[in-house]
Design a protein around this motif. Structure first.
Motif, PDB file in Angstrom:
ATOM      1  N   GLU A  76       0.662 -17.379  -4.666  1.00 42.14           N
ATOM      2  CA  GLU A  76       2.094 -17.576  -4.869  1.00 42.14           C
ATOM      3  C   GLU A  76       2.739 -16.363  -5.544  1.00 42.14           C
ATOM      4  N   THR A  77       2.021 -15.742  -6.458  1.00 44.15           N
ATOM      5  CA  THR A  77       2.562 -14.555  -7.125  1.00 44.15           C
ATOM      6  C   THR A  77       2.756 -13.418  -6.131  1.00 44.15           C
ATOM      7  N   ILE A  83       3.100  -8.797  -5.873  1.00 42.83           N
ATOM      8  CA  ILE A  83       2.071  -8.199  -6.713  1.00 42.83           C
ATOM      9  C   ILE A  83       0.715  -8.591  -6.136  1.00 42.83           C
ATOM     10  N   PRO A  84      -0.076  -7.635  -5.663  1.00 41.40           N
ATOM     11  CA  PRO A  84      -1.367  -7.972  -5.063  1.00 41.40           C
ATOM     12  C   PRO A  84      -2.327  -8.599  -6.074  1.00 41.40           C
ATOM     13  N   ALA A  85      -3.158  -9.490  -5.589  1.00 39.79           N
ATOM     14  CA  ALA A  85      -4.123 -10.160  -6.464  1.00 39.79           C
ATOM     15  C   ALA A  85      -5.035  -9.161  -7.156  1.00 39.79           C
ATOM     16  N   ARG A  86      -5.344  -8.057  -6.495  1.00 35.77           N
ATOM     17  CA  ARG A  86      -6.258  -7.067  -7.084  1.00 35.77           C
ATOM     18  C   ARG A  86      -5.657  -6.382  -8.311  1.00 35.77           C
ATOM     19  N   VAL A 111      -3.207 -10.871 -16.668  1.00 34.43           N
ATOM     20  CA  VAL A 111      -2.457  -9.670 -17.046  1.00 34.43           C
ATOM     21  C   VAL A 111      -2.257  -8.812 -15.805  1.00 34.43           C
ATOM     22  N   VAL A 112      -1.022  -8.385 -15.604  1.00 32.20           N
ATOM     23  CA  VAL A 112      -0.646  -7.559 -14.456  1.00 32.20           C
ATOM     24  C   VAL A 112      -0.820  -6.094 -14.826  1.00 32.20           C
ATOM     25  N   SER A 113      -1.471  -5.340 -13.979  1.00 32.85           N
ATOM     26  CA  SER A 113      -1.690  -3.917 -14.250  1.00 32.85           C
ATOM     27  C   SER A 113      -0.371  -3.155 -14.175  1.00 32.85           C
ATOM     28  N   PRO A 114      -0.282  -1.986 -14.793  1.00 29.91           N
ATOM     29  CA  PRO A 114       0.930  -1.167 -14.663  1.00 29.91           C
ATOM     30  C   PRO A 114       1.267  -0.871 -13.203  1.00 29.91           C
ATOM     31  N   ARG A 115       0.254  -0.632 -12.385  1.00 29.43           N
ATOM     32  CA  ARG A 115       0.504  -0.363 -10.972  1.00 29.43           C
ATOM     33  C   ARG A 115       1.045  -1.605 -10.272  1.00 29.43           C
ATOM     34  N   GLY A 116       0.517  -2.772 -10.619  1.00 35.05           N
ATOM     35  CA  GLY A 116       1.023  -4.011 -10.029  1.00 35.05           C
ATOM     36  C   GLY A 116       2.450  -4.288 -10.450  1.00 35.05           C
ATOM     37  N   PHE A 117       2.762  -4.025 -11.724  1.00 33.57           N
ATOM     38  CA  PHE A 117       4.133  -4.237 -12.212  1.00 33.57           C
ATOM     39  C   PHE A 117       5.102  -3.302 -11.509  1.00 33.57           C
ATOM     40  N   ALA A 118       4.687  -2.041 -11.299  1.00 36.47           N
ATOM     41  CA  ALA A 118       5.551  -1.065 -10.622  1.00 36.47           C
ATOM     42  C   ALA A 118       5.756  -1.430  -9.155  1.00 36.47           C
ATOM     43  N   ALA A 119       4.761  -2.100  -8.567  1.00 34.88           N
ATOM     44  CA  ALA A 119       4.846  -2.471  -7.145  1.00 34.88           C
ATOM     45  C   ALA A 119       5.640  -3.751  -6.924  1.00 34.88           C
TER      46      ALA A 119
END
Length: 214
Positions: A76-77, A83-86, A111-119
């Motif tokens: 769902e996220t 934001i990819p699951a990875r 916790v969402v990685s910085p790359r995931g947050f930027a994406a």
């Protein structure tokens, strides 16, 4: 062994208990992001075209058959925020919420990685906007507290005598607490606020216990 007992063993042997009478099962991700001033929660505001439009929530939705809370929360996220699951590291599963209507809500902390947050690219069909709020705010600021009572409405023709209870039987009552926090024009309230409080309480209680240890 009687055949009936074999059937019951097949049904309940190794069964994972759930909510009796459960009608709807949902999962949400309680996403954390690391920012310059510390850990923040990442919240959504639901699209106005959806039910409960305009409300603050965590990303999530109905669990599909055979799906775990973690799988549902990550799926769902990605659907809602891209934001990819990875790019999400799962930390665990806080306590779930159930209500009298057979609604079961399973939270997953990650916790969402910085790359995931930027994406992140919110889906306009589901998300009006997103924002973050620091965990320290929720710890330092008591919520406004409201509640409503759950009152029994027993039919006049209920068979009191047949079940062996008096007409003034003390039916169980309940109460639902509704915490509300206000952050930069957004209201974090209801079940989302209860999940928020659970995570914040766990974090700061653990920190306090560590400081007290010799």
């Amino acid at each position: 062994m009687r055949e009936e007992l074999k059937i019951l063993r097949r049904r309940f042997g190794g069964h994972t208990p759930s909510l009796l009478g459960e009608k709807n099962r949902y999962a949400v991700l309680c996403p954390l992001v690391e920012r310059e001033d510390g850990l923040h929660f990442l919240y959504e505001v639901r699209s106005r075209t959806l039910s409960q439009g305009g409300e603050v929530c965590f990303p999530g939705g109905r669990m599909e058959p055979g799906e775990s809370p973690e799988e549902c929360a990550l799926r769902e996220t990605e659907e809602e925020l891209a934001i990819p699951a990875r790019e999400i590291t799962l930390l665990g599963t806080p306590d779930f919420i159930s209500n009298q209507a057979g609604f079961l809500l399973r939270p997953v902390l990650g916790v969402v990685s910085p790359r995931g947050f930027a994406a992140m690219r919110p889906s306009p069909a589901e998300v009006e906007t997103v924002f973050t709020a620091p965990l320290s705010f929720f710890h330092d600021t008591p919520p406004q507290s409201w509640h409503y009572d759950l009152l029994p409405r027993v039919p006049e023709d209920f068979p009191y005598e047949a079940v062996g209870i008096p007409r003034d039987y003390a039916w169980a009552r309940g109460r639902v607490d509704i915490p509300i926090w206000y952050w930069q024009g957004h209201a974090v309230w209801g079940m989302t606020a209860r999940l928020t409080a659970q995570v914040v309480r766990a974090l700061y209680d653990d920190e306090a216990n560590e400081k007290e240890e010799p």
